[in-house]
Design a protein around this motif. Structure first.
Motif, short mmCIF file in Angstrom:
data_model
loop_
_atom_site.label_atom_id
_atom_site.label_comp_id
_atom_site.label_asym_id
_atom_site.label_seq_id
_atom_site.Cartn_x
_atom_site.Cartn_y
_atom_site.Cartn_z
N ASP A 1 29.11 5.23 2.97
CA ASP A 1 30.26 3.62 3.45
C ASP A 1 28.38 3.52 4.67
OD1 ASP A 1 32.33 3.84 2.76
OD2 ASP A 1 32.65 4.98 3.78
N THR A 2 27.55 4.62 4.47
CA THR A 2 27.10 4.74 5.73
C THR A 2 25.26 4.22 5.13
OG1 THR A 2 27.86 4.89 7.28
CG2 THR A 2 25.39 4.77 8.03
N PRO A 3 24.94 3.34 4.12
CA PRO A 3 23.80 3.68 3.79
C PRO A 3 22.55 4.89 4.65
CG PRO A 3 24.00 1.23 4.14
CD PRO A 3 25.08 2.29 5.36
N LEU A 4 22.01 5.43 3.37
CA LEU A 4 21.23 6.71 3.85
C LEU A 4 19.37 6.32 3.50
CD1 LEU A 4 20.86 9.39 4.59
CD2 LEU A 4 21.50 10.25 2.47
N ILE A 5 18.48 6.13 4.09
CA ILE A 5 17.46 6.03 3.74
C ILE A 5 16.74 7.40 3.37
CG2 ILE A 5 14.50 5.88 4.73
CD1 ILE A 5 15.69 3.71 6.70
N LEU A 6 16.77 7.70 2.15
CA LEU A 6 16.03 8.81 1.62
C LEU A 6 14.25 8.55 1.53
CD1 LEU A 6 17.67 9.09 -1.71
CD2 LEU A 6 18.51 9.93 0.03
N GLY B 1 0.63 -1.55 -0.02
CA GLY B 1 0.18 -0.22 0.11
C GLY B 1 0.89 1.19 0.10
N VAL B 2 1.71 1.29 0.58
CA VAL B 2 3.57 2.58 0.36
C VAL B 2 4.41 2.02 -0.83
CG1 VAL B 2 2.59 4.25 2.21
CG2 VAL B 2 4.06 1.68 2.89
N GLU B 3 4.52 2.78 -1.07
CA GLU B 3 5.89 2.73 -2.36
C GLU B 3 6.75 2.36 -1.23
OE1 GLU B 3 4.63 5.58 -1.52
OE2 GLU B 3 3.48 6.68 -3.20
N SER B 4 8.07 1.87 -1.93
CA SER B 4 9.44 1.03 -1.45
C SER B 4 10.44 1.68 -0.65
CB SER B 4 9.64 0.05 -2.61
OG SER B 4 10.74 1.29 -3.78
N THR B 5 10.71 1.49 0.39
CA THR B 5 11.66 2.39 1.16
C THR B 5 12.98 2.77 -0.23
OG1 THR B 5 11.35 1.14 2.32
CG2 THR B 5 13.30 2.62 2.82
N VAL B 6 13.48 3.29 0.30
CA VAL B 6 14.72 4.40 -1.12
C VAL B 6 15.44 4.31 0.12
CG1 VAL B 6 15.17 5.70 -2.65
CG2 VAL B 6 13.32 5.27 -3.03
N LEU B 7 16.46 3.05 -0.44
CA LEU B 7 17.75 3.33 0.05
C LEU B 7 19.61 4.06 -0.46
CD1 LEU B 7 18.89 2.82 3.62
CD2 LEU B 7 19.51 0.38 2.39
N ASP B 8 19.95 4.89 -0.18
CA ASP B 8 21.23 5.18 -1.35
C ASP B 8 22.67 4.23 -0.72
OD1 ASP B 8 23.24 6.66 -2.06
OD2 ASP B 8 22.99 8.29 -1.93
N CYS B 9 23.18 3.38 -1.78
CA CYS B 9 23.91 2.86 -0.63
C CYS B 9 25.32 2.90 -1.65
CB CYS B 9 23.78 1.21 -0.82
SG CYS B 9 22.60 0.55 -0.21
N THR B 10 25.54 4.51 -1.80
CA THR B 10 26.58 5.33 -2.56
C THR B 10 27.73 5.25 -1.90
OG1 THR B 10 26.06 7.19 -2.63
CG2 THR B 10 25.42 5.68 -4.88
#
Ligand code: AMP
Ligand code: MG
Length: 346
Positions: A194-199, A183-192
């Motif tokens: 060292d520490t991944p970032l939830i966008l 029902g809600v969209e995917s989690t977007v995670l920046d993996c570029t």
């Protein structure tokens, strides 16, 4: 343009071959736009390697061209053709959450249309778990760019009729596979880095990601302090119903008092609540959206309920707020956007 519709029962086939998808796959290969169900929301797909095809997505949705799209792939291995490098943390997340509602932002390889990535050096990619989406991707055998299949600014579609309402006549076809699920969209995670970032918070929670890769960061712009942004110009709406929406942070009695005040001024008031509290409130329309005991049920019905308010010619909608834990983070993020960050504090 005539918009075709194919009805597909996702449980229909043991081997998920879905012959009704042949024509949709052919049109996608020819550079046309097709809406299809995923486990999160309906996506509007087009060939991610073709500028011409991707352009049609932006035109149909009225989406600003600087907002990049997510590429959908039909196998885990296909990510190697799209991303230049896959850090070990990203690989661990792929192994754990794909197919599923987690989008990874990675450094891109050449070959993807610049329009998909809005000129960025990175690309957002995921493998959906919905059997119809997977079979369509397999039949097309191309990376498919697919944002949510709604008009830009409207709530994302969780039923084919929502896509129809927004995009009939603007796209080549809609695969109706019933209600989507998460029902809600995917989690977007920046993996570029060292520490991944939830966008963007979404179907896979921060807690679930941290259980695999350790501490992750959250984009500061997402943190809700309970305050409206200082600059009124920073307010922007998305997922918005027609009537202005306010999130009430306080007791049920306080929310009812606010509703009574507006109604006293002759306004038609809607209230967004959960099944537990539906009978508590009095207003022109009271809609329950899932159960507080399980916030994933609120996520499943949120966009449908936001759209339903439009059937009632309301002047204002008041919503309860939800704890920002687990999928509650995604629910509150979308509600805050739908409300243009308008909060009423007790
Ligand atoms: P939608 O396609 O409507 O689900 O939205 C896709 C989301 O992914 C938007 O919030 C985009 O800004 C985000 N996105 C897509 N590609 C990238 C990228 N390369 N870097 C950062 N965010 C991205
Ligand atoms: Mg969207």
């Amino acid at each position: 343009m005539r918009t075709k519709m194919w009805i597909v029962d996702k449980n229909e086939q043991e081997n998920h071959a879905y012959p009704q998808l042949e024509e949709a796959a052919k049109l996608l290969k020819e550079g046309e736009t097709i809406a299809f169900p995923t486990e999160t929301v309906y996506g509007l797909g087009a060939d991610a390697t073709s500028d011409r095809a991707v352009d049609k997505i932006f035109v149909a949705k009225g989406r600003p061209s600087d907002n990049p799209l997510i590429i959908h792939i039909g196998s885990k291995e296909a990510v190697e053709k799209i991303a230049k490098e896959i850090p070990s943390s990203a690989q661990a997340l792929i192994d754990r959450f794909w197919p599923g509602p987690l989008t990874l932002v990675l450094k891109k390889r050449p070959g993807i249309s610049e329009k998909v990535t809005a000129g960025l050096e990175t690309v957002a990619v995921r493998m959906p778990s919905h059997p119809i989406a997977l079979e369509l991707l397999k039949k097309v055998d191309l990376p498919i760019a697919a944002p949510s299949a709604n008009l830009s600014g409207k709530p994302s579609p969780t039923l084919a009729k929502h896509v129809w309402a927004d995009l009939d006549g603007r796209i080549s076809g809609i695969v109706d596979g019933g209600p989507t699920g998460v029902g809600v969209e995917s989690t977007v995670l920046d993996c570029t880095e060292d520490t991944p970032l939830i966008l963007r918070p979404g179907g896979v929670t921060k807690e679930q990601i941290e259980a695999v890769v350790g501490k992750v960061r959250v984009d500061k712009a997402l943190l809700i302090s309970g305050q409206a942004p200082k600059s009124p110009g920073m307010k922007y709406t998305h997922y918005a119903p027609n009537a202005p929406l306010y999130i009430v942070q306080g007791s049920r009695d306080f929310l009812q008092k606010k509703a009574d005040e507006w109604r006293g001024q002759g306004k038609r008031v809607g209230i967004l609540t959960t099944t537990e509290n539906e009978s508590f409130y009095q207003a022109d329309v009271v809609l329950g959206c899932g159960s507080r005991d399980d916030l994933s049920t609120v996520a499943t019905h949120l966009y449908e309920v936001l759209r339903s308010f439009n059937e009632h010619d309301l002047d204002i909608i008041l919503s309860e707020s939800f704890p920002e834990e687990g999928v509650g983070q995604a629910v509150m993020n979308r509600l805050m956007k739908a409300a243009g960050h308008q909060i009423i504090l007790e």
